[in-house]
Scaffold this motif. Structure first.
Motif, mmCIF file in Angstrom:
data_model
loop_
_atom_site.group_PDB
_atom_site.id
_atom_site.type_symbol
_atom_site.label_atom_id
_atom_site.label_comp_id
_atom_site.label_asym_id
_atom_site.label_seq_id
_atom_site.Cartn_x
_atom_site.Cartn_y
_atom_site.Cartn_z
ATOM 1 N N TRP A 49 -36.813 8.191 -4.794
ATOM 2 C CA TRP A 49 -37.117 9.116 -3.704
ATOM 3 C C TRP A 49 -38.615 9.370 -3.599
ATOM 4 O O TRP A 49 -39.209 9.276 -2.531
ATOM 5 N N VAL A 50 -39.209 9.690 -4.767
ATOM 6 C CA VAL A 50 -40.648 9.992 -4.763
ATOM 7 C C VAL A 50 -41.441 8.751 -4.343
ATOM 8 O O VAL A 50 -42.345 8.813 -3.506
ATOM 9 N N GLY A 51 -41.075 7.599 -4.916
ATOM 10 C CA GLY A 51 -41.762 6.354 -4.580
ATOM 11 C C GLY A 51 -41.610 6.016 -3.107
ATOM 12 O O GLY A 51 -42.563 5.592 -2.453
ATOM 13 N N GLY A 52 -40.405 6.223 -2.588
ATOM 14 C CA GLY A 52 -40.156 5.937 -1.184
ATOM 15 C C GLY A 52 -40.993 6.813 -0.272
ATOM 16 O O GLY A 52 -41.556 6.350 0.718
ATOM 17 N N LEU A 53 -41.113 8.103 -0.636
ATOM 18 C CA LEU A 53 -41.908 9.022 0.178
ATOM 19 C C LEU A 53 -43.388 8.666 0.139
ATOM 20 O O LEU A 53 -44.081 8.710 1.157
ATOM 21 N N ILE A 54 -43.863 8.311 -1.062
ATOM 22 C CA ILE A 54 -45.271 7.909 -1.191
ATOM 23 C C ILE A 54 -45.519 6.649 -0.355
ATOM 24 O O ILE A 54 -46.498 6.556 0.381
ATOM 25 N N GLY A 55 -44.603 5.673 -0.463
ATOM 26 C CA GLY A 55 -44.735 4.438 0.305
ATOM 27 C C GLY A 55 -44.693 4.708 1.799
ATOM 28 O O GLY A 55 -45.437 4.101 2.574
ATOM 29 N N LEU A 56 -43.836 5.663 2.202
ATOM 30 C CA LEU A 56 -43.714 6.025 3.613
ATOM 31 C C LEU A 56 -45.027 6.598 4.136
ATOM 32 O O LEU A 56 -45.517 6.200 5.195
ATOM 33 N N ALA A 57 -45.614 7.534 3.374
ATOM 34 C CA ALA A 57 -46.865 8.157 3.793
ATOM 35 C C ALA A 57 -47.995 7.133 3.816
ATOM 36 O O ALA A 57 -48.786 7.078 4.758
ATOM 37 N N TRP A 58 -48.039 6.302 2.786
ATOM 38 C CA TRP A 58 -49.101 5.313 2.660
ATOM 39 C C TRP A 58 -48.990 4.259 3.765
ATOM 40 O O TRP A 58 -49.963 3.974 4.467
ATOM 41 N N GLY A 59 -47.806 3.690 3.929
ATOM 42 C CA GLY A 59 -47.598 2.664 4.946
ATOM 43 C C GLY A 59 -47.758 3.229 6.344
ATOM 44 O O GLY A 59 -48.308 2.572 7.227
ATOM 45 N N GLY A 60 -47.286 4.457 6.554
ATOM 46 C CA GLY A 60 -47.407 5.079 7.857
ATOM 47 C C GLY A 60 -48.856 5.292 8.238
ATOM 48 O O GLY A 60 -49.258 5.053 9.377
ATOM 49 N N GLN A 61 -49.647 5.717 7.274
ATOM 50 C CA GLN A 61 -51.075 5.929 7.509
ATOM 51 C C GLN A 61 -51.759 4.611 7.879
ATOM 52 O O GLN A 61 -52.513 4.535 8.846
#
Ligand code: ZN
Length: 90
Positions: free
Chosen positions: A51-63
């Motif tokens: 979950w944490v990794g997915g959220l970090i990846g989401l924020a990073w990739g989204g940016q």
């Protein structure tokens, strides 16, 4: 306001924004990338880590996708005609 090149109507509005598309696609790609890396590295895989990794990846990739998409929007500004519904680059 930019008139429509297809029908000449002045009723146009900003069309599909590449930065929005980029943010969504980048976020999903980033989340998938991080989640796959976590799965590949550790076993057993903790759900909370995913979950944490997915959220970090989401924020990073989204940016990253947003920045890339904003560049595309600057290079190819798009509008959509409200009368004939066509997208066009101006
Ligand atoms: Zn039109």
């Amino acid at each position: 306001m930019i008139p429509c090149p297809h029908c000449g109507s002045p009723h146009t509005r900003p069309g599909t924004q590449a930065r929005t598309t980029g943010m969504v696609l980048g976020g999903m790609t980033g989340a998938a990338f991080v989640v796959l890396r976590i799965i590949g590295r550790s076993s057993p895989v903790l759900a909370s880590a995913l979950w944490v990794g997915g959220l970090i990846g989401l924020a990073w990739g989204g940016q990253a996708g947003y920045v890339l998409g904003a560049k595309i929007d600057q290079t190819f500004p798009r509008s959509r005609c409200c009368d004939c519904g066509k997208d066009f680059v101006h």
